[in-house]
Design a protein around this motif. Structure first.
Motif, PDB file in Angstrom:
ATOM      1  N   ALA A 254      33.188  40.019  17.761  1.00  0.00           N
ATOM      2  CA  ALA A 254      32.893  41.609  17.477  1.00  0.00           C
ATOM      3  C   ALA A 254      33.089  42.411  18.858  1.00  0.00           C
ATOM      4  N   ARG A 255      32.976  41.619  20.259  1.00  0.00           N
ATOM      5  CA  ARG A 255      33.177  42.410  21.383  1.00  0.00           C
ATOM      6  C   ARG A 255      34.685  42.437  21.435  1.00  0.00           C
ATOM      7  N   ALA A 256      35.667  41.617  21.041  1.00  0.00           N
ATOM      8  CA  ALA A 256      36.926  41.314  21.087  1.00  0.00           C
ATOM      9  C   ALA A 256      37.416  42.572  19.979  1.00  0.00           C
ATOM     10  N   GLY A 257      37.025  42.569  18.991  1.00  0.00           N
ATOM     11  CA  GLY A 257      37.414  43.246  17.874  1.00  0.00           C
ATOM     12  C   GLY A 257      37.032  45.096  18.291  1.00  0.00           C
ATOM     13  N   ALA A 258      35.876  45.017  18.619  1.00  0.00           N
ATOM     14  CA  ALA A 258      35.529  46.559  19.273  1.00  0.00           C
ATOM     15  C   ALA A 258      36.389  46.916  20.186  1.00  0.00           C
ATOM     16  N   ALA A 259      36.780  46.181  21.020  1.00  0.00           N
ATOM     17  CA  ALA A 259      37.775  46.654  22.223  1.00  0.00           C
ATOM     18  C   ALA A 259      39.157  46.822  21.935  1.00  0.00           C
ATOM     19  N   TYR A 260      39.633  46.021  20.659  1.00  0.00           N
ATOM     20  CA  TYR A 260      40.824  46.276  20.220  1.00  0.00           C
ATOM     21  C   TYR A 260      40.923  47.629  19.378  1.00  0.00           C
ATOM     22  N   ALA A 261      40.104  47.689  18.615  1.00  0.00           N
ATOM     23  CA  ALA A 261      39.917  48.954  17.623  1.00  0.00           C
ATOM     24  C   ALA A 261      39.300  50.212  18.362  1.00  0.00           C
ATOM     25  N   GLY A 262      38.840  49.785  19.465  1.00  0.00           N
ATOM     26  CA  GLY A 262      38.410  51.338  19.933  1.00  0.00           C
ATOM     27  C   GLY A 262      37.258  51.839  19.483  1.00  0.00           C
ATOM     28  N   LEU A 263      36.654  50.863  19.193  1.00  0.00           N
ATOM     29  CA  LEU A 263      34.914  51.194  18.661  1.00  0.00           C
ATOM     30  C   LEU A 263      33.759  50.679  19.494  1.00  0.00           C
ATOM     31  N   SER A 264      32.630  51.208  19.306  1.00  0.00           N
ATOM     32  CA  SER A 264      31.718  50.862  20.264  1.00  0.00           C
ATOM     33  C   SER A 264      31.182  49.050  19.593  1.00  0.00           C
ATOM     34  N   THR A 265      30.627  48.586  20.265  1.00  0.00           N
ATOM     35  CA  THR A 265      30.217  47.278  20.071  1.00  0.00           C
ATOM     36  C   THR A 265      29.142  47.231  19.054  1.00  0.00           C
ATOM     37  N   GLN A 266      28.531  48.427  19.081  1.00  0.00           N
ATOM     38  CA  GLN A 266      27.407  48.595  18.311  1.00  0.00           C
ATOM     39  C   GLN A 266      27.695  48.778  16.716  1.00  0.00           C
ATOM     40  N   ALA A 267      28.938  49.728  16.767  1.00  0.00           N
ATOM     41  CA  ALA A 267      29.646  50.207  15.448  1.00  0.00           C
ATOM     42  C   ALA A 267      30.041  48.881  14.773  1.00  0.00           C
ATOM     43  N   VAL A 268      30.621  47.707  15.338  1.00  0.00           N
ATOM     44  CA  VAL A 268      31.046  46.586  14.984  1.00  0.00           C
ATOM     45  C   VAL A 268      29.758  45.767  14.509  1.00  0.00           C
ATOM     46  N   PHE A 269      28.975  45.549  15.185  1.00  0.00           N
ATOM     47  CA  PHE A 269      27.939  44.779  14.851  1.00  0.00           C
ATOM     48  C   PHE A 269      27.033  45.243  13.458  1.00  0.00           C
ATOM     49  N   THR A 270      26.988  46.718  13.563  1.00  0.00           N
ATOM     50  CA  THR A 270      26.169  47.183  12.255  1.00  0.00           C
ATOM     51  C   THR A 270      27.039  47.761  10.984  1.00  0.00           C
ATOM     52  N   GLY A 271      28.494  47.923  11.254  1.00  0.00           N
ATOM     53  CA  GLY A 271      29.238  48.507  10.456  1.00  0.00           C
ATOM     54  C   GLY A 271      29.294  49.834  10.203  1.00  0.00           C
ATOM     55  N   ARG A 272      28.496  50.639  11.052  1.00  0.00           N
ATOM     56  CA  ARG A 272      28.263  51.941  11.083  1.00  0.00           C
ATOM     57  C   ARG A 272      28.975  52.882  12.218  1.00  0.00           C
ATOM     58  N   ARG A 273      29.163  53.983  11.904  1.00  0.00           N
ATOM     59  CA  ARG A 273      30.014  55.074  12.781  1.00  0.00           C
ATOM     60  C   ARG A 273      28.789  55.359  13.901  1.00  0.00           C
ATOM     61  N   TYR A 274      29.599  55.225  15.202  1.00  0.00           N
ATOM     62  CA  TYR A 274      28.559  55.970  16.356  1.00  0.00           C
ATOM     63  C   TYR A 274      29.594  56.922  16.934  1.00  0.00           C
ATOM     64  N   ASP A 275      30.670  57.188  16.399  1.00  0.00           N
ATOM     65  CA  ASP A 275      31.538  58.104  17.048  1.00  0.00           C
ATOM     66  C   ASP A 275      31.361  59.767  16.556  1.00  0.00           C
ATOM     67  N   VAL A 276      30.385  59.628  15.543  1.00  0.00           N
ATOM     68  CA  VAL A 276      29.929  60.804  14.793  1.00  0.00           C
ATOM     69  C   VAL A 276      28.584  60.932  14.801  1.00  0.00           C
ATOM     70  N   PRO A 277      28.153  62.272  14.680  1.00  0.00           N
ATOM     71  CA  PRO A 277      26.452  62.280  14.909  1.00  0.00           C
ATOM     72  C   PRO A 277      25.903  61.714  13.586  1.00  0.00           C
ATOM     73  N   GLU A 278      24.701  61.188  13.509  1.00  0.00           N
ATOM     74  CA  GLU A 278      23.895  60.663  12.394  1.00  0.00           C
ATOM     75  C   GLU A 278      23.580  61.841  11.538  1.00  0.00           C
ATOM     76  N   ASP A 279      23.031  61.428  10.491  1.00  0.00           N
ATOM     77  CA  ASP A 279      22.710  62.568   9.318  1.00  0.00           C
ATOM     78  C   ASP A 279      21.367  63.479   9.948  1.00  0.00           C
ATOM     79  N   ALA A 280      21.405  64.604   9.939  1.00  0.00           N
ATOM     80  CA  ALA A 280      20.188  65.561  10.594  1.00  0.00           C
ATOM     81  C   ALA A 280      19.122  65.058   9.901  1.00  0.00           C
ATOM     82  N   GLU A 281      19.188  65.081   8.526  1.00  0.00           N
ATOM     83  CA  GLU A 281      18.089  64.780   7.701  1.00  0.00           C
ATOM     84  C   GLU A 281      17.402  63.391   7.601  1.00  0.00           C
ATOM     85  N   THR A 282      18.262  62.554   7.202  1.00  0.00           N
ATOM     86  CA  THR A 282      17.884  61.245   6.918  1.00  0.00           C
ATOM     87  C   THR A 282      17.967  60.211   8.254  1.00  0.00           C
TER      88      THR A 282
END
Length: 509
Positions: A254-282
Motif C-alpha cells: 500500500a505504501r509503495a502503491g500510494a507513492a507511485y500513484a501520488g495518493l495518501s497512504t490512508q486513501a490506499v488503505f481505505t479506498g477513499r479520496r482524501y484529496d477532496v473534502p468529505e461530504d458536509a452533511e454525512t
C-alpha cells in the motif's frame, strides 16, 4: 528394527581422534616451529580431551610471549589443574612426549582434529534437536527448527577457513581494477545504487559485504526510507530482499502503491479520496476515482518489473534469514542487497538472550555482519534510537543514541541517522507555546510567529546524517519527504514525478 535402530543411536559416541591430538602436541613440544603450521587452524576448544586443550592454550601463551614451550615450561601452568583428573602433570607430559612425529605431518593432524570437533558439534546439535522432539514441553516444531538452524549458523561461522593474507601490491591492484570497473559502468559508483543521488554521491554506492546502519526515532520515516532504498535500488537493476518485522506485505504494498500513484497512504488503505473534502452533511468520503484505480494498477505493473522479494515472518532469526537469502542468491535473478526493518525485532534464537535486549542485538549484529561477508552483499539494517534525542533541545540524533543497541555501532561500516526537524516543530506548535515568566505580549507573539515560520520552512525537509563511514567522508545528505505518501525523494526531484523509474526507461513512460 525400529527399536534396534534407536538403541544403536543411543550407543553412538561423539567422534574424536585422541591419537592425533597427542601426536600434534608432541610435535610442537619437541619443535615449536610446528606451531606456526597450525596456529590459524586450531583453537583450544577443538580438542576432545580437556587437558590437551588446556595444554595447547598454554603453548599458545608461552610461544606468543616469545619463550620456548616444552615439557618443562608447560609443567608449572598445568600443575594441579582439575582437568588432569587422576593423572599428574608429569604423567600427561610423559604420554605426549612418547609420540615422535615430524613437523611435516602436523598440519594434517590439525585438520583431522578440527574436523572431529565439527562432527562433535553436529552430533551435539542433532542430539539436542532429537531430545527436544521427543521431550514433552511447549516447544513447537517451528521453535525446534529455529534452534537447529541457529546452531548450524553458529557452527558455520566457526568453521570458516582462515582468509589468506594479501600483499600490499596485490591489494592496490584489486582496488585499481575495482575503480576501473566502476569507471566503465558510467555511473561513478563503486557499489550498487541506493536509488538516491544524494546518498550515491556521498558514499559511492553500497559496497559488497558492508553493513549500513540506518537509525532513527519513531515517526522519522525509517521504514519509508528503508523501503524506498529497497525499491529504488531494485529499479536501478539490483535484486533485493526486504525483511519487515512490523508491517505486513499488503501494508508495504500500500505504501509503495500510494507513492507511485501520488495518493495518501490512508486513501490506499481505505479506498477513499482524501484529496477532496468529505461530504458536509454525512461526513463520508468519495470512493477513489477510476483514474486513481488505474494509477494503482500502473504502479503494480511497474513493481512487477522489479526483482524485490518481501519477507514478513515475525521474530525471524539470522539463521532463517540466511537460508532464505541463500535460496534467492542461487536463483536466476541472484541477490545484491538485503534490507532489514528493523534489527530490534529479530530473534537471537535463544529464549535466554531474547529476554535481554542488549545481548540479543549484540549477537544478531555479529551474525548479520557475518551474513554480509558470507553472501558478499551489502546489508542495510534499520535500528531504533533511544530516547536521549527527545530530552535534548537540539533534536538531531547522535551516535551515542545507539548505545542501547548492542554492538551495532561497532559492527556497522557506515552509520546513518535520519532526522526530520519538521516533526518536532509541528509537535511543539500543535501543543502550543507557554508564556514565560515576565515575557511581554509582543515578545510572546514574536516567539509564536517564529515557531510558525520555522515549522513552515522545515516542511518536507529531511536529513541523513552520516557520523561514521569507513569507506568515505562523513557529512549530511538532504532529502525531500512527502508526508501524505510517506515517500522520500532527492531534493532535486519534482514531487509529482514517479516514485521510482526502472533503469533504461524514461521517467515519463
Amino acid at each position: 528394527m525400529a527399536d534396534g535402530s534407536m538403541f544403536g543411536d543411543a550407543l553412538r559416541t561423539p567422534p574424536a581422534n585422541v591419537e592425533a591430538e597427542q601426536a600434534l602436541l608432541s610435535a610442537i613440544l619437541i619443535n615449536n616451529k610446528a606451531y606456526l603450521n597450525v596456529d590459524e587452524i586450531l583453537e583450544p576448544e577443538h580438542f576432545s580431551v580437556a587437558i590437551y586443550g588446556r595444554i595447547y592454550e598454554v603453548i599458545q601463551i608461552i610461544i606468543n610471549a616469545g619463550r620456548q614451550a616444552d615439557g618443562v615450561t608447560i609443567r608449572e601452568y598445568i600443575k594441579g589443574d582439575v582437568l588432569l583428573g587422576r593423572q599428574t602433570e608429569g604423567e600427561v607430559i610423559a604420554t605426549l612426549l612418547k609420540c615422535v612425529v615430524g613437523i611435516t605431518f602436523v598440519k594434517s593432524y590439525a585438520v583431522t582434529i578440527r574436523d572431529a570437533w565439527v562432527r562433535r558439534c553436529l552430533f551435539k546439535a542433532c542430539s539436542e534437536t532429537l531430545d527436544r522432539c521427543c521431550r514433552p514441553g511447549n516447544d513447537t516444531a517451528a521453535d525446534i527448527v529455529d534452534g537447529l538452524e541457529n546452531g548450524l549458523l553458529e557452527l558455520a561461522r566457526g568453521t570458516d577457513e582462515a582468509q589468506p593474507t594479501t600483499s600490499l601490491a596485490v591489494s592496490m591492484q584489486q582496488a585499481r581494477e575495482a575503480a576501473l570497473a566502476a569507471a566503465r559502468r558510467g555511473n561513478g559508483l563503486a557499489g550498487i545504487s541506493w536509488g538516491y543521488k544524494a546518498l550515491d554521491r556521498m558514499t559511492g554506492g553500497m559496497m559488497p559485504s558492508a553493513m549500513y546502519l540506518l537509525g532513527a526515532r519513531p515517526a522519522m520515516g525509517k521504514t519509508a526510507l528503508g523501503l524506498g532504498i529497497a525499491i529504488r535500488s531494485a529499479a536501478a537493476g539490483s535484486s533485493v530482499l526486504f525483511w519487515s518485522g512490523e508491517m505486513t506485505a499488503p501494508q508495504l504494498g500500500a505504501r509503495a502503491g500510494a507513492a507511485y500513484a501520488g495518493l495518501s497512504t490512508q486513501a490506499v488503505f481505505t479506498g477513499r479520496r482524501y484529496d477532496v473534502p468529505e461530504d458536509a452533511e454525512t461526513g463520508d468520503r468519495q470512493v477513489l476515482s477510476d483514474w486513481q484505480w488505474r494509477d494503482l494498477e500502473a504502479a503494480e505493473r511497474k513493481a512487477a518489473q522489479l526483482s524485490l522479494e518481501i519477507d514478513t515472518q515475525s521474530r525471524i532469526t539470522v539463521a532463517k534469514l540466511r537460508s532464505r537469502a541463500r535460496r534467492m542468491a542461487r536463483s536466476k535473478r541472484g541477490l545484491d542487497l538485503i534490507v532489514i526493518d528493523y534489527v530490534g525485532l529479530m530473534s537471537a534464537g535463544s529464549t535466554y538472550e531474547d529476554q535481554r535486549t542488549y545481548e540479543r542485538i549484540t549477537k544478531v549484529s555479529g551474525q548479520l555482519k557475518q551474513l554480509a561477508t558470507e553472501l558478499n552483499v551489502p546489508l542495510v539494517v534499520l535500528a531504533q534510537l533511544n530516547r536521549e534525542t527527545e530530552r535534548r533541545e537540539d533534536k538531531r540524533p547522535m551516535m551515542s543514541d545507539l548505545r542501547d543497541a548492542g554492538a551495532l555501532e561497532q559492527d556497522a561500516d557506515m552509520i546513518m541517522l535520519l532526522h526530520r526537524e519538521h516533526y518536532y516543530l509541528k509537535k511543539q506548535q500543535d501543543a502550543g507555546l507557554t508564556r514565560k515568566d515576565r515575557e511581554g505580549t509582543e515578545e510572546f507573539a514574536n516567539r509564536v510567529s517564529d515557531l510558525a515560520n520555522r515549522t513552515e520552512q522545515a516542511k518536507g525537509k529531511a536529513e541523513v546524517l552520516i557520523p561514521k563511514n569507513r569507506q568515505g567522508p562523513e557529512g549530511t545528505c538532504r532529502l525531500h519527504f512527502t508526508n501524505e505518501t510517506t515517500w522520500f525523494r532527492d531534493i532535486s526531484e519534482d514531487e509529482r514525478s514517479p516514485a521510482w523509474v526502472v533503469a533504461g526507461e524514461d521517467a515519463r513512460e
